[in-house]
Structures are given as structure tokens and as C-alpha cells.
Scaffold this motif. Structure first.
Motif, PDB file in Angstrom:
ATOM      1  N   TYR A  16      -4.590  -3.737  -4.197  1.00 18.89           N
ATOM      2  CA  TYR A  16      -3.567  -3.854  -5.235  1.00 18.89           C
ATOM      3  C   TYR A  16      -3.522  -5.287  -5.725  1.00 18.89           C
ATOM      4  O   TYR A  16      -3.784  -6.226  -4.971  1.00 18.89           O
ATOM      5  N   GLU A  47      -1.087   6.790   9.987  1.00 17.97           N
ATOM      6  CA  GLU A  47       0.342   6.509   9.873  1.00 17.97           C
ATOM      7  C   GLU A  47       0.657   6.027   8.464  1.00 17.97           C
ATOM      8  O   GLU A  47      -0.260   5.774   7.676  1.00 17.97           O
ATOM      9  N   SER A  48       1.957   5.890   8.128  1.00 18.68           N
ATOM     10  CA  SER A  48       2.263   5.483   6.767  1.00 18.68           C
ATOM     11  C   SER A  48       1.790   4.059   6.533  1.00 18.68           C
ATOM     12  O   SER A  48       1.829   3.227   7.428  1.00 18.68           O
ATOM     13  N   GLY A  49       1.284   3.821   5.341  1.00 14.28           N
ATOM     14  CA  GLY A  49       0.728   2.515   5.014  1.00 14.28           C
ATOM     15  C   GLY A  49      -0.738   2.381   5.382  1.00 14.28           C
ATOM     16  O   GLY A  49      -1.342   1.337   5.162  1.00 14.28           O
ATOM     17  N   SER A  50      -1.339   3.433   5.937  1.00 12.67           N
ATOM     18  CA  SER A  50      -2.728   3.307   6.367  1.00 12.67           C
ATOM     19  C   SER A  50      -3.709   3.442   5.205  1.00 12.67           C
ATOM     20  O   SER A  50      -4.893   3.154   5.375  1.00 12.67           O
ATOM     21  N   GLY A  51      -3.235   3.888   4.039  1.00  8.39           N
ATOM     22  CA  GLY A  51      -4.101   3.914   2.860  1.00  8.39           C
ATOM     23  C   GLY A  51      -4.454   5.302   2.358  1.00  8.39           C
ATOM     24  O   GLY A  51      -5.263   5.437   1.428  1.00  8.39           O
ATOM     25  N   LYS A  52      -3.837   6.342   2.902  1.00  7.35           N
ATOM     26  CA  LYS A  52      -4.187   7.715   2.528  1.00  7.35           C
ATOM     27  C   LYS A  52      -3.918   7.988   1.045  1.00  7.35           C
ATOM     28  O   LYS A  52      -4.782   8.481   0.329  1.00  7.35           O
ATOM     29  N   THR A  53      -2.694   7.650   0.609  1.00  8.01           N
ATOM     30  CA  THR A  53      -2.342   7.934  -0.782  1.00  8.01           C
ATOM     31  C   THR A  53      -3.183   7.098  -1.735  1.00  8.01           C
ATOM     32  O   THR A  53      -3.633   7.589  -2.776  1.00  8.01           O
ATOM     33  N   SER A  54      -3.434   5.842  -1.375  1.00  6.24           N
ATOM     34  CA  SER A  54      -4.276   4.993  -2.228  1.00  6.24           C
ATOM     35  C   SER A  54      -5.656   5.622  -2.397  1.00  6.24           C
ATOM     36  O   SER A  54      -6.211   5.657  -3.504  1.00  6.24           O
TER      37      SER A  54
HETATM   38  N1  LIG Z   1       1.708   0.222  -5.809  1.00  6.44           N
HETATM   39  C1  LIG Z   1       1.393  -0.587  -4.790  1.00  6.44           C
HETATM   40  N2  LIG Z   1       1.376  -1.932  -4.955  1.00  6.44           N
HETATM   41  C2  LIG Z   1       1.048  -2.737  -3.942  1.00  6.44           C
HETATM   42  N3  LIG Z   1       0.726  -2.324  -2.696  1.00  6.44           N
HETATM   43  C3  LIG Z   1       0.727  -1.007  -2.471  1.00  6.44           C
HETATM   44  C4  LIG Z   1       1.058  -0.063  -3.493  1.00  6.44           C
HETATM   45  N4  LIG Z   1       0.982   1.197  -2.970  1.00  6.44           N
HETATM   46  C5  LIG Z   1       0.612   1.045  -1.679  1.00  6.44           C
HETATM   47  N5  LIG Z   1       0.446  -0.283  -1.384  1.00  6.44           N
HETATM   48  C6  LIG Z   1       0.022  -0.807  -0.077  1.00  6.44           C
HETATM   49  O1  LIG Z   1      -1.226  -0.266   0.255  1.00  6.44           O
HETATM   50  C7  LIG Z   1      -1.298   0.088   1.626  1.00  6.44           C
HETATM   51  C8  LIG Z   1      -1.644   1.557   1.790  1.00  6.44           C
HETATM   52  O2  LIG Z   1      -0.583   2.350   1.259  1.00  6.44           O
HETATM   53  P1  LIG Z   1      -0.699   3.914   1.030  1.00  6.44           P
HETATM   54  O3  LIG Z   1      -2.003   4.218   0.415  1.00  6.44           O
HETATM   55  O4  LIG Z   1       0.524   4.362   0.308  1.00  6.44           O
HETATM   56  O5  LIG Z   1      -0.684   4.465   2.517  1.00  6.44           O
HETATM   57  P2  LIG Z   1      -0.284   5.918   3.095  1.00  6.44           P
HETATM   58  O6  LIG Z   1      -0.376   6.927   1.990  1.00  6.44           O
HETATM   59  O7  LIG Z   1      -1.276   6.146   4.185  1.00  6.44           O
HETATM   60  O8  LIG Z   1       1.098   5.795   3.622  1.00  6.44           O
HETATM   61  C9  LIG Z   1       0.044  -0.300   2.212  1.00  6.44           C
HETATM   62  O9  LIG Z   1      -0.070  -1.562   2.807  1.00  6.44           O
HETATM   63  C10 LIG Z   1       0.953  -0.353   1.023  1.00  6.44           C
HETATM   64  O10 LIG Z   1       2.001  -1.268   1.226  1.00  6.44           O
END
Ligand SMILES: Nc1ncnc2c1ncn2[C@@H]1O[C@H](COP(=O)(O)OP(=O)(O)O)[C@@H](O)[C@H]1O
Ligand SMILES: Nc1ncnc2c1ncn2[C@@H]1O[C@H](COP(=O)(O)OP(=O)(O)O)[C@@H](O)[C@H]1O
Ligand code: SF4
Ligand SMILES: [Mg+2]
Ligand SMILES: [Mg+2]
Lengths: 262, 317
Positions: A16, A47-54
């Protein structure tokens, strides 16, 4: 030669953008490589924040990637632009965790399932109506649901509608982000059975994200475990379950086994 | 004498569309020092049972019971007086339980001051000690923080420390790990077990997750449609369930079937809370149902301290 995988991801890095003077943040996904074969299900846990959604958002081209490649059904997926991208995106259906947030409460089920078809240029009429009825039936709902509204149905029924809508444009790949996490176990079992049926009948490939390793261990052919942006395990599900390489995966698997093991 | 002793609790809530039978007949006997799990699908009355025990049932609710006692006191009269003194609450969402604009130091101090007369410096030490007791590594730093600067797991530990600060010896935890990552939730459950062992606490653990029951509880009670249908030691309930509903719940879990095989889903859904139920509420969905099931309330079956309500004789279970 074996057919091209549905998805072939190599060295994917997603980062990001930081503020103007802020230091460069750590990548959200740090060099992920994996494949999803056609007709298979890849489970992604972490776990949450691990990057799945990204990771999912990058595969949906909703997020730019810093480096790496993504091939979808043999195609250089990151190179597609404009109309070509919009058209090709129909190859991917998406189901999210909270069906109620993703379904407009005032629309009827028929209108909800029709949305993607109309957006892709389908015309209103008996043929469309028939197609919607067939989709809804394939997802285990009777025809009398077509005229009900989303706010009048249960969580499990709403998730069936969301799956029907995701399948409307006949995608080859279905992306599911925590699709059963908000459901009771009895309903979760119904939805997992439905997904297994659809995989079989439509030859679907699936990317299934969840925090519940037991759910994903049950339905996936291959398993990918993420931690803090890194892929810490990737392999055939049975192999990962039988011999997890990481303590983190072992902990996830052993949760709830205390009394069950007696 | 059990610390919490509930027999045939019934909670009816008035609504514009008529009375909702949120809890029909729940019995719970919880001994001191035990973690007692209450499990069931959503809408079966878990939260309302906890709320009634805390004196937090909605306005106008009608509460009836054959017995509704905490440590000898009748909860119908004393629930409000006991809440925040002997009975504490840990909710699902710790962020909602904490005030976002106040520091943790201030929020801990507010609770300690309300329950103890101590000079300021002693209160500050007490706050740090309680945070340390919940396993927070750097209490001094946590005290200076605001809730949003803490992770969900840390926030839940602060909520537990606040409950300890009231001096409560009975905690009602309603889905305390549902909003947390699995590994963080497991740590919070381990913490509750440790506090029970070290401080003699007693916990009513409400959950929809069998893994939480297996991981953290000594005994468990299964609710279905506002009734307790089975209760016993966790090993017995999970390994030799007596009630067909408990067996169906366990069979529906993904780890109950071989990899990729069809899961044993429970068809149908729970009866709406306004339905009148004459016999067994599970009869419309039960694979073992007999004609008598829908007509007459099922009798109690028992194997040691493990009991359930079913028309099937014990040896057929
Ligand atoms: N829109 C964003 N801007 C900046 N950082 C982000 C954003 N979305 C997620 N992150 C960061 O990217 C990392 C992975 O997040 P995310 O993909 O949402 O993980 P998960 O879906 O596994 O919970 C985290 O450290 C999160 O804080
Ligand atoms: N404030 C309320 N007003 C009306 N009905 C309610 C209220 N709270 C709960 N109910 C109903 O009571 C039943 C039990 O609810 P609850 O105790 O929240 O179940 P659980 O916690 O097991 O999911 C449900 O049918 C629910 O819809
Ligand atoms: S009483 Fe009858 S319907 Fe109810 S659980 Fe037992 S066998 Fe099934
Ligand atoms: Mg996510
Ligand atoms: Mg609840």
C-alpha cells in the motif's frame, strides 16, 4: 501438456502507498507464489492482517501490484486493460462474508440475481426469468423465493442467493471470502455441501478464504497458509494437515481437540 | 449448593407483534470454580439467559422460573445489585465495551475507585497488577494507551481486568473469542482457565462454537429453541452425546467427515420464537422422531451426571 491452471501466481508483491513523508510500509503480500488447478479448490487461511483480502483484491484487479505475475486461465491477467479487463473479469464470481451487507434489502431475490446479467447486456424477458429460476434452483432455493426480498430471508438463504448471483455470468473461478463465518454450523454444513455440488456440476475452481482451518481443510484440494504477508505453507491439503511445516499451522489445527481427543 | 442455580427459566418479551418467547425452559446448575459452556445455534436463547442473569433483560420482559438463584440470592430481586459486584460480564466485542476517548488508565481507575477506597498511587498499582494478571506484557504502556492503540486480544484482556477490578467472582462471557483470530482467542480462553484456577472464579461461557467448549469448558449445556436439552461433563457431551440434536450438531462439523465428503447438514431451521411447542421442539428435524415426540414433552434421561431430554430410551441413544 497439462491444461493451463486456472490461476498461476508468481512472486506477487503488494504494497500500500504510504503518506508523502512516511517511510515505505512493509508489503501487505510479500512475494506470494501458488497455483490453482482447474476444477480444484484452494483454501487460504491466516490471521487478520496477514494479507488475504489484499491478495484477493489484487487478483480481482481492484488493487495494483508492485511486482510479480498473475496468469488467469493462461492469460497475462495483469496486462489486461479497459474493456478487455471488464469483459474478462466476468470469469470471476465473488461471494463475501456477510450476505446481508452485499444484498440490497429492498430488492427481490430475482432482481438481485438478475443484476449482473442486466449489467452485461441481457434483456428483460421470459428467457432471463428462466435463467434466474434455474440459478436459484441450482443453489437449493425453491421458486417461491424469487419474489421475496432479501430482508425476509435467513442468513443461510441469503448466502445461497449471493452464490447464485456470483454464478450468473458463468465464471470459471469463484472467490469466496469467509463465506460461512457468520453462519451456524448446521447452515455452514449446508453451504459447504452446496459448494461441493457446484464444483462438481459446473467444474468450478474456487479460492476459499477463511480463518477456520478445519472448514478449509475439509473442502480444499490445496492449502495456503499466510502470516504477516508471507506464504508460510502451500501444498496438497492432506499433506499440509498430516505434516504441517509451521508451529502456527499446528496450533490452528489442534484448537478444540483437547476434549475431543479425551 | 451450586453457585448459579436456574431451573425452568422462561423469559417472554413484549413486542408490537406479540410476545416473543426468547427463553422457554432453561435449567443451569453451575458449581464454584467451573467453566460452564452454554452452546446452541443463534436464536436459541443463550444471550437472553445471560442477560436475565445480569438483570439486563429488556424492559417489560416477564421472567419466570422454578428457581433463579445466585449464591442463595433470588436473581429476580437481586440481579441488578449483584451485577458489577459479584457478577461481571465479558461481551463479544471488546472495542464496544471500552470507551474510545478515555485512556485505559482512566477506565481502569474509574472501576477500581467505584469498588475500593484506595489512595491514587495504590489504585494505579492495582490497575497495573490486574493488567499483568491478564497476561498483558507491558502494563505501564497499556495504561497510557487508548483502546484503538490495542489489538482485539489486548482489548479483551483489559475488559477481563476490569471485571476482576470489580471483585466479581462469577463472569458471564458471551462469545468472548468470536471477534478474535483463532490463535488469539485460544490465548484468551487459556487466560480464563488460569484465572479460574488461580482466583477461584466461576465462568458461564456462551458460545456457538464446539471447539470453544472442547478447549475451555468443564461442563456444558446445550440449548435448543429456548430450552436446555442436554447437560453434562464436556467429555461426555462431546463424545457420547445423548440428545439427537447434540449428535446432529457434532456431525455437521467439517472435521466429523472424511476430507471432501458430504457433511451431515441438519435440514430445516429452528422454530420461530412465537410458535407454541407441545412436545419436543426438535421433532420436525429429528431423524429419530416418533409420533409421541411432537405430542408430549420428553422425559429426562441420565447417565451419571450427564442428562438429556428425549423420548428415546437411554440404550437407544
Ligand atoms: N487500504 C489499505 N491501506 C493501507 N494498508 C492496508 C490497507 N488494507 C490493508 N492494509 C494492510 O495490509 C496488510 C494485510 O491486510 P489484509 O489484506 O486486509 O489482511 P487480511 O485480509 O488477511 O486480514 C495489513 O497490514 C493491513 O494493515
Ligand atoms: N430485545 C428483544 N426483543 C424481541 N425478541 C428478542 C430480543 N432479544 C432476543 N430476542 C429473541 O429471543 C430469541 C433468543 O435470542 P438470543 O438470546 O439473542 O439468542 P442467542 O444468543 O442464542 O443467539 C431469538 O428468537 C431472538 O430473536
Ligand atoms: S424426543 Fe423425539 S424428536 Fe425429540 S430428540 Fe428425542 S427422538 Fe428426537
Ligand atoms: Mg480480510
Ligand atoms: Mg447471542
Amino acid at each position: 501438456m497439462s491444461p493451463a491452471p486456472m490461476l498461476d501466481v508468481r512472486d506477487l508483491v503488494i504494497r500500500y502507498r504510504a503518506g508523502l513523508f512516511a517511510p515505505r510500509p512493509k508489503p501487505a503480500v510479500n512475494g506470494a507464489s501458488f497455483r490453482l488447478e482447474k476444477g480444484e479448490t484452494l483454501g487460504i487461511v491466516g490471521e487478520s492482517g496477514s494479507g488475504k483480502t489484499s491478495l484477493l483484491r489484487a487478483i480481482l484487479r481492484l488493487l495494483p501490484v508492485e511486482s510479480g505475475t498473475v496468469r488467469l486461465d493462461g492469460q497475462d491477467w495483469l496486462a489486461l486493460q479497459g474493456d478487455a479487463l471488464r469483459g474478462a473479469r466476468q470469469k470471476i464470481g465473488v461471494v463475501s462474508q456477510n450476505p446481508f451487507l452485499s444484498l440490497s434489502p429492498r430488492l427481490t431475490i430475482a432482481e438481485i440475481v438478475a443484476e449482473p446479467l442486466l449489467a452485461a447486456g441481457a434483456r428483460q424477458g421470459p428467457a432471463l426469468r428462466e435463467k434466474i429460476a434455474a440459478l436459484v434452483a441450482d443453489c437449493g432455493l425453491t421458486a417461491d423465493f424469487l419474489d421475496r426480498r432479501a430482508r425476509e430471508i435467513s442468513g443461510g438463504q441469503a448466502q445461497r442467493v449471493a452464490i447464485a448471483r456470483a454464478l450468473a455470468l458463468e465464471p470459471g473461478l469463484l472467490i469466496l471470502d469467509e463465506p460461512t463465518s457468520a453462519l451456524d454450523v448446521s447452515v455452514q454444513a449446508q453451504i459447504l455441501n452446496l459448494l461441493a455440488d457446484l464444483k462438481e456440476s459446473r467444474g468450478l475452481s474456487m479460492l476459499f478464504v477463511t480463518h477456520n482451518l478445519k472448514v478449509v481443510a475439509h473442502i480444499s484440494d490445496t492449502l495456503l497458509v499466510m502470516r504477516r504477508g508471507d506464504v508460510i505453507e502451500f501444498g496438497r491439503t492432506e499433506a499440509v494437515i498430516a505434516a504441517p511445516a509451521e508451529a502456527y499451522t499446528r496450533d490452528l489445527l489442534s484448537f478444540g481437540r483437547k476434549a475431543a481427543a479425551g | 449448593m451450586p453457585l448459579l442455580d436456574i431451573s425452568d427459566l422462561c423469559v417472554r418479551i413484549p413486542t408490537p407483534e406479540g410476545e416473543v418467547h426468547a427463553v422457554r425452559a432453561v435449567s443451569l446448575r453451575i458449581e464454584r470454580g467451573e467453566i460452564h459452556g452454554v452452546i446452541g445455534e443463534s436464536g436459541c436463547g443463550k444471550t437472553m439467559t445471560g442477560m436475565a442473569t445480569l438483570g439486563l433483560a429488556p424492559k417489560g420482559a416477564r421472567i419466570e422460573a422454578a428457581r433463579f438463584h445466585f449464591d442463595g440470592a433470588d436473581l429476580r430481586e437481586q440481579a441488578k445489585a449483584l451485577r458489577g459486584k459479584r457478577i461481571g460480564m465479558i461481551a463479544q466485542d471488546p472495542a464496544a465495551a471500552l470507551n474510545p476517548v478515555l485512556s485505559i488508565a482512566r477506565q481502569m481507575d474509574d472501576v477500581i475507585r467505584a469498588h475500593r477506597t484506595l489512595p491514587r498511587e495504590a489504585r494505579r498499582r492495582e490497575a497495573a497488577d490486574l493488567l499483568a494478571a491478564t497476561g498483558l506484557p507491558d502494563p505501564g504502556r497499556v495504561l497510557k494507551s487508548y483502546p484503538h492503540q490495542l489489538s482485539g486480544g489486548m482489548q479483551q484482556r483489559v475488559v477481563i481486568a476490569q471485571a476482576l477490578a470489580t471483585g466479581a467472582d462469577f463472569l458471564i462471557a458471551d462469545e468472548p473469542t468470536t471477534a478474535l483470530d483463532v490463535s488469539v482467542g485460544a490465548q484468551v480462553l487459556a487466560l480464563l482457565r488460569k484465572l479460574v484456577a488461580e482466583r477461584g472464579l466461576t465462568v458461564l461461557m456462551i458460545t456457538h462454537d464446539m471447539d470453544v467448549i472442547a478447549e475451555a469448558c468443564d461442563r456444558a449445556t446445550v440449548l435448543y429453541a429456548g430450552r436446555s436439552v442436554e447437560t453434562g461433563p464436556v467429555e461426555a457431551v462431546l463424545q457420547k452425546p445423548g440428545h439427537p440434536y447434540t449428535r446432529a450438531l457434532l456431525a455437521a462439523l467439517p472435521d466429523a467427515a472424511p476430507h471432501g465428503a458430504r457433511l451431515a447438514a441438519i435440514e430445516g431451521s429452528i422454530p420461530p420464537p412465537r410458535t407454541r411447542i407441545a412436545g419436543c421442539a426438535f421433532a420436525p428435524r429429528c431423524p429419530k422422531a416418533m409420533p409421541v415426540c411432537a405430542a408430549e414433552p420428553p422425559p429426562e434421561r441420565a447417565r451419571d451426571r450427564h442428562t438429556w431430554l428425549c423420548h428415546l430410551p437411554e440404550d437407544a441413544a
